[in-house]
Each structure stands twice: as C-alpha cells, then as structure tokens.
Design a protein around this motif. Structure first.
Motif, PDB file in Angstrom:
ATOM      1  N   SER A   1       0.811  -1.215   0.000  1.00 45.89           N
ATOM      2  CA  SER A   1       0.000   0.000   0.000  1.00 45.89           C
ATOM      3  C   SER A   1       0.838   1.257   0.000  1.00 45.89           C
ATOM      4  O   SER A   1       1.926   1.305   0.593  1.00 45.89           O
ATOM      5  N   THR A   2       0.309   2.300  -0.657  1.00 51.03           N
ATOM      6  CA  THR A   2       0.875   3.641  -0.544  1.00 51.03           C
ATOM      7  C   THR A   2       0.210   4.421   0.586  1.00 51.03           C
ATOM      8  O   THR A   2       0.446   5.610   0.733  1.00 51.03           O
TER       9      THR A   2
ATOM     10  N   HIS B   1       8.399   2.957   3.957  1.00 51.07           N
ATOM     11  CA  HIS B   1       8.730   3.427   5.303  1.00 51.07           C
ATOM     12  C   HIS B   1       8.516   4.926   5.494  1.00 51.07           C
ATOM     13  O   HIS B   1       8.458   5.400   6.630  1.00 51.07           O
ATOM     14  N   ASP B   2       8.374   5.681   4.396  1.00 49.57           N
ATOM     15  CA  ASP B   2       8.346   7.138   4.507  1.00 49.57           C
ATOM     16  C   ASP B   2       6.983   7.745   4.169  1.00 49.57           C
ATOM     17  O   ASP B   2       6.891   8.866   3.672  1.00 49.57           O
ATOM     18  N   LEU B   3       5.889   7.040   4.467  1.00 44.27           N
ATOM     19  CA  LEU B   3       4.555   7.566   4.188  1.00 44.27           C
ATOM     20  C   LEU B   3       4.203   8.734   5.100  1.00 44.27           C
ATOM     21  O   LEU B   3       4.822   8.936   6.148  1.00 44.27           O
ATOM     22  N   GLU B   4       3.134   9.459   4.717  1.00 34.92           N
ATOM     23  CA  GLU B   4       2.624  10.536   5.558  1.00 34.92           C
ATOM     24  C   GLU B   4       2.200   9.980   6.920  1.00 34.92           C
ATOM     25  O   GLU B   4       1.616   8.894   7.016  1.00 34.92           O
ATOM     26  N   ALA B   5       2.471  10.751   7.968  1.00 34.54           N
ATOM     27  CA  ALA B   5       2.213  10.288   9.333  1.00 34.54           C
ATOM     28  C   ALA B   5       0.748   9.933   9.551  1.00 34.54           C
ATOM     29  O   ALA B   5       0.430   8.943  10.230  1.00 34.54           O
ATOM     30  N   GLY B   6      -0.164  10.723   8.990  1.00 34.41           N
ATOM     31  CA  GLY B   6      -1.584  10.466   9.176  1.00 34.41           C
ATOM     32  C   GLY B   6      -2.000   9.112   8.641  1.00 34.41           C
ATOM     33  O   GLY B   6      -2.814   8.399   9.258  1.00 34.41           O
ATOM     34  N   LYS B   7      -1.444   8.725   7.515  1.00 30.82           N
ATOM     35  CA  LYS B   7      -1.793   7.434   6.928  1.00 30.82           C
ATOM     36  C   LYS B   7      -1.186   6.286   7.730  1.00 30.82           C
ATOM     37  O   LYS B   7      -1.789   5.210   7.840  1.00 30.82           O
TER      38      LYS B   7
END
Length: 425
Positions: A149-150, A174-180
């Motif tokens: 998933s993205t 590992h570097d997704l937006e914190a909210g997600k």
C-alpha cells in the motif's frame, strides 16, 4: 496445509453473478480462485459475469431500493446475495457534489461535479475495493488479509479486517505521511514498513505469496486483485445513478496503478449493456503527478509501453512507478477520445486550496492532482468546458496535512480593538 484448504474452497465458491476469471490478453477463462495471472500467457485476469437479464426499469428499481452503499449493486459484483448482512464497512454511495463555484473559476459551463469519496469509512475510495476483496477472501478460506500500500489501502484493509474478524498484516513504504501510518496502525493488525518505494513493497508481497509464511493470506491487491479491482466499478455505477441514470460526458480519474480508471470504464460499459443508461460517447481522462507520470509520458509520446520511473512527488498515494494497468489506461484514453496529463507538486497544492476555497472539500494530494489536471486540460483545449464533467476526489486532506501549509489568519488579544486593528473584516 492452509494452501490446500484454500485450493479446495475454490471448487465450490459462489460469488453472485461472477462465473469465471478471464484473461485480458488472450481471453482464456479459468475457475474463480485466488489467482491473478493467466496460466497460458501470464496476462492479468479479471472477473467475468453472467449479468442479470430482463427489464432495465425493474433492475433500476431494485438498485434504488437497495442499501445506501455499494451493496445496492450486489447483482453486478462478485459477492454473495446476502453480502449486506455480513460484517463489513458498507462503503460507497458517497456524495456527487455539483461544483458550481469551482466551475465558475475554471470556466466550465456544462455542469461540473466532484465525486467526493472522502466520505467512505476510512476516508478514501479504497474501502470500496477492499470490501469486495473481503468477500473473496471469505469465499476462498483465507484467515489473514494483507496488501502492499501507498497508505490509503493499508488503512482500509486494517479497518475491514477488524470488522470482518480477519487478522491483518499490511506493508507500506517506510516514509509515508504520518496520518496514513497512524490510520493503518490503529486497527490492531500488523503494519510493516519496508525500506524502499511502493514498487519494492509490491515485489516483496509477491514473493511472500509463494512462501510458507504467506499460507492462508489473502493479498487484496495481488492474489485477490481480480475481485478487488471490481470495487472501482461502483464509482461508475453511482455517478450515473446520481446523474439521473445517464453517462457523464467527461470524467477525470487519478492514476496510481491505473486499475481504478480501467474499472470505471468497465462499469460504464456494463451499464450500457444492461440498458440502465443510454449508450452515447464519453471521454475518460487520466491524471498523474509530474513526479510520477509514466502513463502521461507514454500518452504524450504516442507509446503503447509504459516505462517505469522512480517516484518523486508529494502525491504519495499515486506514487507507483510501474503501474500494472498503465497500458490499458492508454487504450481507454485513446479509445474514448480522452487524454492523460500531469501536474507539478506546486500545481497540486494550488488545486487543493482551490477546491477547498470554492466547494468546502479538503482533498488529499490525489484530489489535488485531478482538479489540477482538469484545469490544465481546459486550458490546453483537451477537455470541453461545455460538457458535463465529473472529477474524482479519492481521499481526505486530513491524511496529507504535510502537503499544505495553513494556519490562523491572525492571532490577537481577546478584545474588539485588537480585532479591529487586525483589519480582517
């Protein structure tokens, strides 16, 4: 073994009007099962149906009398007849917003609508596709739901698994937006960050499917992908029903893997075949971020092959550098007279602000891509402002807060004099 249990379940599976899996390349059919590639040519598989025949008016009445969710279209989906009675998130039937203020800004005179899928249970369209995949997972005897998933899909799988009583283990860059990340982790399943891009995550999941570690696991966008993809058809169904059972003239769809766009086209064609809408021309436009625009580039250069790229964009939900359905997107855009276009990160942010300011819809970055591309298509003459146009917003801006800098207009003392001095009114 768990794999044997799953294999035996496929022989007796019943998924509504779905009758087989069909190869999109060679057309060969196979039994319904947890497979995604043709055994003869390795082409992608999709669900084939025996759709309900009879009076279109009666079918319309049945649909309109159904639940206010995607399950009103259950006869057109690979799900059991009693699907609405099972524990699930009941996504869909989100708002189709008539965007007159945005239309004036963009110079659209033929009617502009935003299909706002931020109203789904986990605030993205991914709840639609996961709901269908859950039913396939039940039918095939899986015990764990998983995905690459993205971001949005991870949250949708975690939530759906929790409601339906599955274990879950999802994999993200590992570097997704914190909210997600928080939204994917809060449901209690396992969340694993992978050092790399989404394409690296997807390759890892494909390897895990063939390993004993993955026995009994249903990967919604890999071995359950043919069923999962069918959830996007419900966007087409809802748009046409909400327009009074008519096709839109033009629709602008964001491109990640490209599956959403191809399945929207499939859904529109099914409605025509069933006599639920009048058969007339429509155009489908694809929207990408410039920092991950392999399909847009192929379209503009006249190529049939989509060359992979390394993503570099704030639109992380669309950051798939090797989109599986890219070639099919090109075919649909060209067949319908549409196009595939891209916008810069700056244009994405500006479009997010534009949609929020004009219609009170706070879109995530993917929504900024579709609105930004719509504006660009109008400016370059590819999208006709005199025709009815639908633009997709596939997620909530609260998931991508880092993309937009915003704060108080002023900070003042609690007095009328201070407010007057600020000169805001």
């Amino acid at each position: 073994m768990a794999v044997q249990a799953v294999e035996s379940a496929t022989t007796a599976v019943s998924l509504g009007s779905a009758v087989a899996l069909s190869c999109r390349e060679c057309g060969e059919r196979s039994e319904l099962g947890p497979v995604f590639a043709c055994s003869s040519c390795f082409g992608p598989l999709e669900v084939a149906y025996e759709l309900p025949a009879g009076d279109p008016e009666e079918l319309r009445r049945r649909i309109e009398a159904g639940p206010a969710s995607i399950w009103r279209y259950a006869p057109l989906l690979p799900v059991p007849a009693d699907v609405a009675e099972k524990p699930n998130l009941n996504p869909g039937f989100t708002q189709l917003v008539r965007a007159d203020n945005l239309a004036r800004e963009l110079g659209v005179t033929g009617g502009l609508y935003v299909k706002d899928d931020s109203g789904n249970p986990t605030h993205s369209f991914k709840d639609r596709v996961v709901a269908i995949a859950v039913e396939a997972a039940r039918a095939f005897g899986f015990t764990t739901l998983s995905c690459s998933s993205t971001g949005n899909l991870a949250g949708a799988v975690g939530a759906a698994a929790a409601r339906a009583g599955f274990k879950s283990c999802v994999f993200i860059p590992h570097d997704l937006e914190a909210g997600k990340v928080v939204m994917a982790a809060v449901y209690g399943g396992d969340l694993v960050g992978i050092e790399g891009t989404y394409d690296d995550v997807n390759r890892f999941c494909s390897e895990l499917i063939g390993d004993p570690l993955g026995e009994g696991w249903g990967f919604v966008n890999v071995n359950l992908r043919p069923y999962y993809g069918e959830g996007s058809k419900t966007l087409a169904y809802e748009i046409c029903e909400q327009l009074g059972w008519r096709l839109p003239d033009q629709i602008v769809v964001p491109i990640a893997s490209g599956s959403q766009l191809t399945k929207i086209d499939k859904g529109l064609k099914e409605l025509v075949a069933l006599g639920l809408v009048e058969d007339r021309p429509y155009k489908i436009f694809g929207a990408q971020a410039e920092g991950c625009s392999p399909v847009s580039r192929a379209f503009k250069e006249g190529h049939d092959v989509v060359r992979p790229v390394k993503p570099d964009t704030i639109a992380k939900s669309l950051a798939i550098g090797n989109p599986a359905d890219g070639p099919y997107v090109l075919d649909i855009a060209r067949r319908t007279g549409g196009a595939v276009e891209d916008v810069t990160d700056e244009e994405i942010v500006d479009a997010i602000r534009l949609l929020a300011r004009t219609e009170g819809i706070f879109a995530e970055t993917a929504g900024g891509v579709t609105v930004g591309v719509t504006r660009k298509l109008i400016e370059n003459g590819q999208l006709d402002p005199a025709l009815t146009t639908v633009v997709l917003n596939t997620g909530d801006g609260l998931k991508t807060l880092d993309a937009v800098a915003a704060g108080p207009t002023a900070t003042i003392r609690p007095s009328l004099d201070a407010f007057r001095a600020a000169a805001l009114s």
